[in-house]
Design an enzyme around this catalytic site. Structure first.
Site, mmCIF file in Angstrom:
data_model
loop_
_atom_site.group_PDB
_atom_site.id
_atom_site.type_symbol
_atom_site.label_atom_id
_atom_site.label_comp_id
_atom_site.label_asym_id
_atom_site.label_seq_id
_atom_site.Cartn_x
_atom_site.Cartn_y
_atom_site.Cartn_z
ATOM 1 N N GLU A 1 -0.572 -1.246 -0.217
ATOM 2 C CA GLU A 1 -1.009 -2.231 -1.216
ATOM 3 C C GLU A 1 -0.238 -3.537 -1.153
ATOM 4 O O GLU A 1 -0.002 -4.160 -2.189
ATOM 5 C CB GLU A 1 -0.881 -1.638 -2.629
ATOM 6 C CG GLU A 1 -1.832 -0.508 -2.937
ATOM 7 C CD GLU A 1 -1.931 -0.224 -4.417
ATOM 8 O OE1 GLU A 1 -0.977 -0.517 -5.142
ATOM 9 O OE2 GLU A 1 -2.980 0.294 -4.841
ATOM 10 N N GLU B 1 -7.316 5.757 -2.656
ATOM 11 C CA GLU B 1 -6.761 6.242 -3.930
ATOM 12 C C GLU B 1 -7.797 6.134 -5.029
ATOM 13 O O GLU B 1 -8.048 5.048 -5.542
ATOM 14 C CB GLU B 1 -5.508 5.444 -4.349
ATOM 15 C CG GLU B 1 -4.312 5.688 -3.473
ATOM 16 C CD GLU B 1 -3.058 4.947 -3.944
ATOM 17 O OE1 GLU B 1 -2.972 4.602 -5.142
ATOM 18 O OE2 GLU B 1 -2.179 4.702 -3.098
HETATM 19 C C1 GAL Z 1 -1.029 2.499 -6.477
HETATM 20 C C2 GAL Z 1 -0.005 2.887 -5.429
HETATM 21 C C3 GAL Z 1 0.381 4.353 -5.544
HETATM 22 C C4 GAL Z 1 0.669 4.697 -6.977
HETATM 23 C C5 GAL Z 1 -0.519 4.331 -7.840
HETATM 24 C C6 GAL Z 1 -0.328 4.583 -9.303
HETATM 25 O O1 GAL Z 1 -0.984 1.153 -6.709
HETATM 26 O O2 GAL Z 1 -0.497 2.645 -4.139
HETATM 27 O O3 GAL Z 1 1.487 4.601 -4.729
HETATM 28 O O4 GAL Z 1 1.798 4.003 -7.368
HETATM 29 O O5 GAL Z 1 -0.776 2.974 -7.743
HETATM 30 O O6 GAL Z 1 -0.132 5.908 -9.528
#
Ligand code: GAL
Length: 839
Positions: free
Chosen positions: A182, A251
């Site tokens: 990110e 994600e």
């Molecule tokens: C994203 C990140 C993850 C985790 C998630 C929130 O931005 O890539 O590593 O932090 O947010 O749980």
């Protein structure tokens, strides 16, 4: 084939694949990842190996496979593996190779997100602290010292995987890798150097020759051949930066993380299923749940600040490894529905049309294959959609999936899966033995206030904490003695400003006040009323970190600790004294930490005199017997303040049961319709954020386990209880308008026979059977699992029919129709609700 051609082929096979012929090529095109040349629809889920134990991994992976996953995604945690520069740790929970092999053994693929920056609510975003002390280093930018270390560690992991033949190109399970994480979300302040850093990271990764594709998430400018992927609650609107790259979602947040001092986030499964279906509807082919099993932030691994020890995440498998229903089951059904469409999905791009406001139809059609997705994006109105000459009812905020472009196999808002209530049973309520009886009593050692160690040092001025402690401990003492002749017995105010995260102030050895930040505000700015004595007064300030920052531009240098000013205000003559530039004495960590009290074996433990209660800075120790059975174990720390706990020398994490969620940020009922945000469906307001702390079974012996606590603010350890987590009730509520189970789809459509809705229950453990039916009603039952009640209409046969079908079996199914139950109220929409107990 001529002889030299055969030799050539053999050389190729042996050269690339070494000893195995099972190696696969992994490639991609604009539609999907290609495994051995075939486009694939892949469902993935995150499990972070250090957040559970190797003993738990096979079960978690099997439950993931049973839930319909094809891929397990994990980050690689640099600070776990290289705590000291050049000294590696791949043992126990850090045994990455064992984890990857466990996934392979279950027949699943791996997506290895090496980072090595990972965010992940993990201490310092996964960076080891020593990295910060390399001269001239600047993190995550075009900086030679940083790039050299990042490359060295990334190459080390890649080599390790290669040596174990774990890449798909070698016959292993790894089909994908990620570099960085990110960066595109926070790269603005890094300017042009950030851009060249990303280009460097891309070519560095590619040069490592893994034989499988690399991705960068949230990186719109990811250079070829790196695939840029999407993270978020919804990714249906996302498009990759080249029409040669597939649409991938790395994600999909299944819930959100818990903060000490925060409410508990929940994300309804109807909304997750909607988001997933929308993604596949609009051309996606790879989707990963973050998290599928969140687990536990053992030790001091939680990031932050203020990330709680539980990393449950409201994931489909809960912190303890128990499937969370109906989340797990409904997503399993969804995966089956999507897989029924796979051949059509990979054959072509969707043709998308809109039959009305916020309605969308996507058709995947080539030759004799056809699959369709019908979506209703309205967040409050149901709709009817005409498609291919048929009418389809679409509840608000839902997608219907039609694997043959005709029959609906699943609607994301209609849950067929059973739900479950899990509960915590304390040892005492089970066997009438209080902890004091099941333990052999408590012994204790008090931790001195202020400077007590030989390695303390003096310095003019106030220091930044992380640079001073290098995170060897949460604690840094700032100590000063001031001579105030005229101010004996006078009331004054100590003003302290700190970058965070918490502090305790002692005047002449007595606690005068404390302060702490929270998830929104780390910095502290406090006025503590104090009483001074004539002459020498000691001021001991204990500053604490509660997990190091893991996210944001330049997060690595945000800092912590009492950087000042520190001012004595309101002295007798109205004077103010700024103490900031005095000569302070510092101590990193606690005496008990140096003595190794956490193991319980060393130290002068007191057991004769009375046990101190509700006093700060006490180390406590006791022995205990493990709760019987095989259910997961937790300790309820209600009664304690804040500290860290160790079981047989293993840290189970920071505990902080006095830090409660604020009021007013929760919702009693959560409407899944409409866009989700991490604060939309919170629960547990006004209550402690976390009272239960997971103790992995494999860390326990039947008897003689040692529990050690360091209690910082004051608590009563005799109030602690041990217990186990188990499923208390199994429920399902199926209406006569529900669809038949997904498994019936083929037989249903092929035979042309109409199968109706079915209520199915299955005990969580193989060796369990349904022993009783707490509730059964066919008609218009109301309420929720654990709290069902009869509505105005109910069949008097429901209980006996359900009992007959279910009792004594580990699973059962009952058709939800008047054929089974008769009709207790003609012309009324009916449903069947059941609550069952497994033993
Ligand atoms: C994203 C990140 C993850 C985790 C998630 C929130 O931005 O890539 O590593 O932090 O947010 O749980």
């Amino acid at each position: 084939m001529r002889r030299n051609q055969i030799v050539l082929v053999l050389v190729w096979v042996m050269g690339i694949c070494a000893t195995t012929l099972l190696c696969a090529t992994v490639d991609y095109d604009h539609r999907a990842l290609l495994i051995d040349g075939k486009r694939r629809v892949l469902i993935s889920g995150s499990i972070h190996y250090p957040r559970s134990t190797p003993e738990m991994w096979p079960d978690l992976i099997q439950k993931s496979k049973d839930g319909g996953l094809d891929v397990i995604e994990t980050y690689v945690f640099w600070n776990q593996h290289e705590p000291v520069r050049g000294q590696y740790n791949f043992e126990g929970r850090n045994d990455l190779v064992r984890f990857v092999k466990a996934v392979a053994a279950a027949g699943l693929y791996v997506h290895l997100r090496i980072g090595p920056y990972v965010c992940a609510e993990w201490n310092y975003g996964g960076f080891p602290l020593w990295l910060h002390f390399i001269p001239g280093i600047k993190f995550r930018t075009d900086n030679e010292p940083f790039k050299a270390e990042m490359k060295r560690f990334t190459a080390k992991i890649v080599d390790m995987m290669k040596q174990e033949k774990l890449y798909a190109s070698q016959g292993g399970p790894i089909i994908l890798s990620q570099i960085e994480n990110e960066y595109g979300n926070i790269d603005g302040p890094y300017g042009a150097a950030g851009k060249s850093y990303i280009n460097w990271a891309a070519s560095m990764a590619t040069s490592l020759d893994t034989g499988v594709p690399w991705v960068m998430c949230q990186q719109a400018d990811a250079p070829d051949p790196i695939i840029n992927t999407c993270n978020g609650f919804y990714c249906d609107q996302f498009t990759p930066n080249s029409n040669k790259k597939p649409k991938m979602w790395t994600e999909n947040w299944t819930g959100w993380f818990l903060l000490f001092g925060g409410a508990t986030p929940r994300r309804p499964v109807e909304d997750i299923a909607f988001a997933v279906a929308r993604f596949f509807q609009r051309g996606g082919t790879f989707q990963n749940y973050y998290m599928y099993h969140g687990g536990t932030n053992f030790d001091r691994t939680s990031g932050g600040p203020f990330i709680a020890t539980s990393y449950d995440y409201d994931a489909p498998i809960d912190e303890y490894g128990i499937i969370r229903q109906p989340k797990w089951g409904h997503l399993k059904d969804l995966h089956k529905a999507i897989k029924l469409c796979e051949e059509a999905l990979i054959a072509t791009d969707p043709t998308i049309s809109s039959p009305g406001p916020k309605l969308e139809v996507a058709v995947y059609k080539t030759g004799d294959k056809c699959a369709a997705f019908l979506a209703n994006d309205n967040d409050n109105s149901d709709a009817t959609v005409k498609f291919n000459g048929n009418s389809y009812q679409l509840p608000a905020w839902s997608v219907s999936i039609l694997p043959d472009c005709k029959n609906v196999v699943l609607n994301t808002a209609k849950i067929n899966s059973a739900s479950m209530i899990s509960s915590f049973t304390t040892e005492s309520s089970k066997a009438d033995t209080s902890l004091e009886a099941s333990t052999s009593g408590w012994s204790w050692i008090s931790e001195p206030v202020g400077i007590s160690k030989a390695d303390s040092f003096a310095k003019i001025g106030l220091v930044e904490q992380i640079n001073t402690t290098a995170d060897r401990s949460d604690y840094l003492w700032y100590s000063l003695s001031v001579d105030l002749q005229d101010d004996a017995g006078s009331q004054a105010v100590l003003h302290v400003e700190s970058l965070g995260h918490a502090l305790h102030a002692f005047i002449n050895g007595k606690l005068a006040g404390s302060s702490q930040g929270n998830g929104n505000k780390r910095a502290l700015d406090v006025d503590i009323p104090i009483t001074l004595v004539a002459g020498k007064n000691t001021i001991d300030l204990l500053s604490l970190t509660v997990g190091l920052q893991n996210y944001g531009s330049f997060f690595d240098i945000w800092g912590a600790g009492i950087t000042g000013p520190v001012i004595l205000k309101g002295l007798k003559n109205g004077n103010t004294v700024d103490l900031s530039s005095q000569k302070w004495t510092y101590q990193v960590g606690l005496k008990g930490e140096d003595l190794g009290l956490s193991s319980g074996s060393s130290g002068q433990w007191n057991s004769q005199s009375t046990l101190p209660k509700n006093q700060p800075f006490i180390w406590y120790k006791t022995n205990f017997a493990a709760p019987s059975g095989s259910n997961p174990v937790a300790i309820d720390f209600t009664g304690m303040g804040k500290g860290e706990a160790w079981v047989n020398g293993q840290s189970i994490g920071r505990y902080w049961p006095t830090n409660a969620a604020p009021n007013g940020v929760c919702s009693d009922s959560c409407n899944y319709r409409g866009p989700y945000t991490s604060t939309k469906c919170q629960t547990n307001c006004g209550k402690p954020s976390q009272t239960l702390y997971h103790v992995p079974r494999s860390w326990l012996k039947p008897d003689g386990n040692i529990l050690v606590l360091f209690e910082e603010s004051g608590g009563d350890p005799t109030k602690i209880s041990f217990g186990t987590k188990q499923v208390a009730s199994l429920c399902a509520h199926i209406s006569d308008s529900h669809l038949p189970p997904v498994e019936m789809w083929n037989s249903d459509t092929k035979s042309g026979k109409k199968v109706g809705p079915v209520l199915s229950l299955k005990c969580p453990h193989q060796d369990q059977v349904i022993s009783s039916i707490k509730f059964a009603s066919y008609g218009t039952p109301l309420g929720t699992c654990g709290d069902y009640y009869h509505g105005r209409c109910s069949s008097n046969k429901a209980m006996s029919i359900v009992q007959k079908a279910c009792i004594g079996s580990s699973s059962c199914s009952v058709g939800v129709s008047t054929d089974t139950f008769g009709d207790p109220c003609k012309g009324v929409a009916k449903s069947l609700a059941v609550e069952a107990i497994c033993t």
